[in-house]
Design a protein around this motif. Structure first.
Motif, PDB file in Angstrom:
ATOM      1  N   GLU A 251      -7.033   9.699  -4.381  1.00 41.42           N
ATOM      2  CA  GLU A 251      -6.881   8.392  -5.017  1.00 41.42           C
ATOM      3  C   GLU A 251      -5.972   7.486  -4.197  1.00 41.42           C
ATOM      4  OE1 GLU A 251      -4.742   6.531  -9.029  1.00 41.42           O
ATOM      5  OE2 GLU A 251      -4.912   8.708  -8.770  1.00 41.42           O
ATOM      6  N   ALA A 252      -4.990   8.080  -3.518  1.00 37.35           N
ATOM      7  CA  ALA A 252      -4.052   7.278  -2.737  1.00 37.35           C
ATOM      8  C   ALA A 252      -4.752   6.567  -1.586  1.00 37.35           C
ATOM      9  CB  ALA A 252      -2.926   8.162  -2.201  1.00 37.35           C
ATOM     10  N   ASP A 253      -5.674   7.261  -0.897  1.00 33.03           N
ATOM     11  CA  ASP A 253      -6.428   6.627   0.188  1.00 33.03           C
ATOM     12  C   ASP A 253      -7.158   5.392  -0.325  1.00 33.03           C
ATOM     13  OD1 ASP A 253      -6.808   8.946   2.600  1.00 33.03           O
ATOM     14  OD2 ASP A 253      -6.474   9.767   0.599  1.00 33.03           O
ATOM     15  N   ARG A 254      -7.852   5.561  -1.440  1.00 32.49           N
ATOM     16  CA  ARG A 254      -8.721   4.490  -1.948  1.00 32.49           C
ATOM     17  C   ARG A 254      -7.917   3.344  -2.557  1.00 32.49           C
ATOM     18  NH1 ARG A 254     -13.043   8.983  -4.236  1.00 32.49           N
ATOM     19  NH2 ARG A 254     -14.108   9.280  -2.222  1.00 32.49           N
ATOM     20  N   THR A 255      -6.848   3.671  -3.259  1.00 33.70           N
ATOM     21  CA  THR A 255      -6.005   2.622  -3.841  1.00 33.70           C
ATOM     22  C   THR A 255      -5.338   1.798  -2.749  1.00 33.70           C
ATOM     23  OG1 THR A 255      -5.591   3.955  -5.822  1.00 33.70           O
ATOM     24  CG2 THR A 255      -4.039   2.178  -5.350  1.00 33.70           C
ATOM     25  N   ALA A 256      -4.800   2.469  -1.749  1.00 35.65           N
ATOM     26  CA  ALA A 256      -4.136   1.761  -0.649  1.00 35.65           C
ATOM     27  C   ALA A 256      -5.121   0.864   0.086  1.00 35.65           C
ATOM     28  CB  ALA A 256      -3.498   2.758   0.309  1.00 35.65           C
ATOM     29  N   GLU A 257      -6.338   1.358   0.302  1.00 40.77           N
ATOM     30  CA  GLU A 257      -7.319   0.528   1.009  1.00 40.77           C
ATOM     31  C   GLU A 257      -7.676  -0.719   0.200  1.00 40.77           C
ATOM     32  OE1 GLU A 257     -10.271   2.270   3.571  1.00 40.77           O
ATOM     33  OE2 GLU A 257     -11.851   1.201   2.482  1.00 40.77           O
TER      34      GLU A 257
ATOM     35  N   ALA B 144       0.832  -1.209   0.000  1.00 38.61           N
ATOM     36  CA  ALA B 144       0.000   0.000   0.000  1.00 38.61           C
ATOM     37  C   ALA B 144       0.863   1.253   0.000  1.00 38.61           C
ATOM     38  CB  ALA B 144      -0.923  -0.014   1.213  1.00 38.61           C
ATOM     39  N   GLY B 145       1.934   1.215   0.774  1.00 39.62           N
ATOM     40  CA  GLY B 145       2.840   2.372   0.812  1.00 39.62           C
ATOM     41  C   GLY B 145       3.496   2.656  -0.520  1.00 39.62           C
ATOM     42  N   ARG B 146       3.859   1.600  -1.235  1.00 41.18           N
ATOM     43  CA  ARG B 146       4.434   1.777  -2.582  1.00 41.18           C
ATOM     44  C   ARG B 146       3.442   2.498  -3.500  1.00 41.18           C
ATOM     45  NH1 ARG B 146       7.934  -1.386  -6.264  1.00 41.18           N
ATOM     46  NH2 ARG B 146       8.212  -2.991  -4.670  1.00 41.18           N
ATOM     47  N   ALA B 147       2.173   2.067  -3.456  1.00 41.99           N
ATOM     48  CA  ALA B 147       1.156   2.708  -4.294  1.00 41.99           C
ATOM     49  C   ALA B 147       0.951   4.167  -3.894  1.00 41.99           C
ATOM     50  CB  ALA B 147      -0.160   1.939  -4.180  1.00 41.99           C
ATOM     51  N   ILE B 148       0.971   4.435  -2.600  1.00 40.79           N
ATOM     52  CA  ILE B 148       0.812   5.808  -2.119  1.00 40.79           C
ATOM     53  C   ILE B 148       1.940   6.696  -2.638  1.00 40.79           C
ATOM     54  CG2 ILE B 148       0.968   7.247  -0.039  1.00 40.79           C
ATOM     55  CD1 ILE B 148      -0.600   4.977   1.397  1.00 40.79           C
ATOM     56  N   LEU B 149       3.172   6.205  -2.575  1.00 39.27           N
ATOM     57  CA  LEU B 149       4.301   7.019  -3.048  1.00 39.27           C
ATOM     58  C   LEU B 149       4.246   7.236  -4.552  1.00 39.27           C
ATOM     59  CD1 LEU B 149       7.405   5.876  -0.967  1.00 39.27           C
ATOM     60  CD2 LEU B 149       5.923   7.866  -0.642  1.00 39.27           C
ATOM     61  N   ASP B 150       3.777   6.251  -5.314  1.00 38.24           N
ATOM     62  CA  ASP B 150       3.630   6.434  -6.762  1.00 38.24           C
ATOM     63  C   ASP B 150       2.658   7.570  -7.059  1.00 38.24           C
ATOM     64  OD1 ASP B 150       5.370   4.378  -7.318  1.00 38.24           O
ATOM     65  OD2 ASP B 150       3.811   2.885  -7.714  1.00 38.24           O
ATOM     66  N   ILE B 151       1.547   7.590  -6.336  1.00 44.22           N
ATOM     67  CA  ILE B 151       0.553   8.645  -6.546  1.00 44.22           C
ATOM     68  C   ILE B 151       1.079   9.976  -6.029  1.00 44.22           C
ATOM     69  CG2 ILE B 151      -1.775   9.409  -5.910  1.00 44.22           C
ATOM     70  CD1 ILE B 151      -2.501   6.369  -5.773  1.00 44.22           C
TER      71      ILE B 151
END
Length: 254
Positions: free
Chosen positions: A37-43, A12-19
């Motif tokens: 988008e980061a909140d929802r993607t990470a969840e 999830a952290g990787r996706a957050i940093l990408d965004i």
């Protein structure tokens, strides 16, 4: 279980940093709090991991609750998930945002993972052991160090919220004569207490259970306490999932 929770948090952290790197559009929920988008993607990532490994354990997750998806937790175990704690810090593009996953049993946080992807570190605790993890740029764990609270020094250090401070918090610190204060965002405040870098975190403004559960678990297992203003331990699984005001502390005076 902890291996799976850590893996979910790191992914999830990787996706957050990408965004974070490309910039995220800010939207607002019904309660006027920001979401990206980061909140929802990470969840989505975290829920997928939990469903695959622990299909029998219900999950209370911030964005799902906002969308009206609230499973029955009964009196058993459940997970509390905040996929991006410190959304305001994320939007402000500082490093004080975290991924939080906690396991609750009988109202008590018994295991937790907090990952601060922009800082390259995570905290993990279960049973009787709490650890600080150094995370590589490739999102793997490079090292683990056991952590614990420190005895409260003569001049304690307080942590205050970067985005949600309040006059009541400052009045509490003034009343206790605590002058040394450090401003920090998200659940990192619990973790700094847990590793002995500070001593008290009073919170006299709104929080939800998913904001605090993982950090609370780490701090308790590291030897600290999290209580309401009457001195009762913070409990989880309350109707509406709102916390009372609380005081998190590290070690007792030496």
């Amino acid at each position: 279980m902890m291996n799976i929770l850590e893996k979910a948090a790191l992914e999830a952290g990787r996706a957050i940093l990408d965004i974070h790197a490309r910039g995220a559009q800010v939207m607002f929920k019904a309660d006027c709090s920001p979401v990206t988008e980061a909140d929802r993607t990470a969840e989505t990532i975290i829920l997928s991991h939990l469903a695959d490994a622990f299909a029998d354990i219900p999950v209370i997750a911030e964005e799902s609750v906002a969308a009206g998806r609230i499973p029955d937790i009964g009196a058993g175990r459940f997970f509390l998930v905040d996929p991006l704690d410190g959304t305001k810090e994320f939007i402000a593009r500082n490093g004080d945002f975290t991924v939080n996953i906690a396991l609750i049993e009988a109202g008590v946080p018994v295991a937790g993972v907090v990952y601060a992807p922009a800082c390259g570190r995570a905290y993990s605790a279960a049973g009787t052991g709490a650890e600080k993890l150094e995370v590589t740029a490739g999102f793997t764990v490079a090292s683990r160090t056991a952590i614990g609270v420190r005895p409260c020094p003569t001049e304690p250090v307080a942590l205050v919220s970067r985005s949600h401070n309040s006059p009541e918090t400052l009045a509490f610190l003034d009343g206790k004569g605590i002058a040394a204060r450090r401003v920090v965002g998200s659940s990192l405040k619990f973790c700094l207490l847990a590793e002995g870098a500070a001593d008290v975190y009073p919170r006299f403004s709104r929080t939800m259970e998913w904001d605090t559960a993982a950090g609370d678990a780490i701090l308790r297992i590291a030897g600290g306490t999290v209580t309401d203003i009457e001195g009762a331990p913070l409990c989880y699984g309350k109707p509406g999932f709102a916390n009372p005001f609380f005081i998190a502390t590290g070690g007792l005076p030496a």
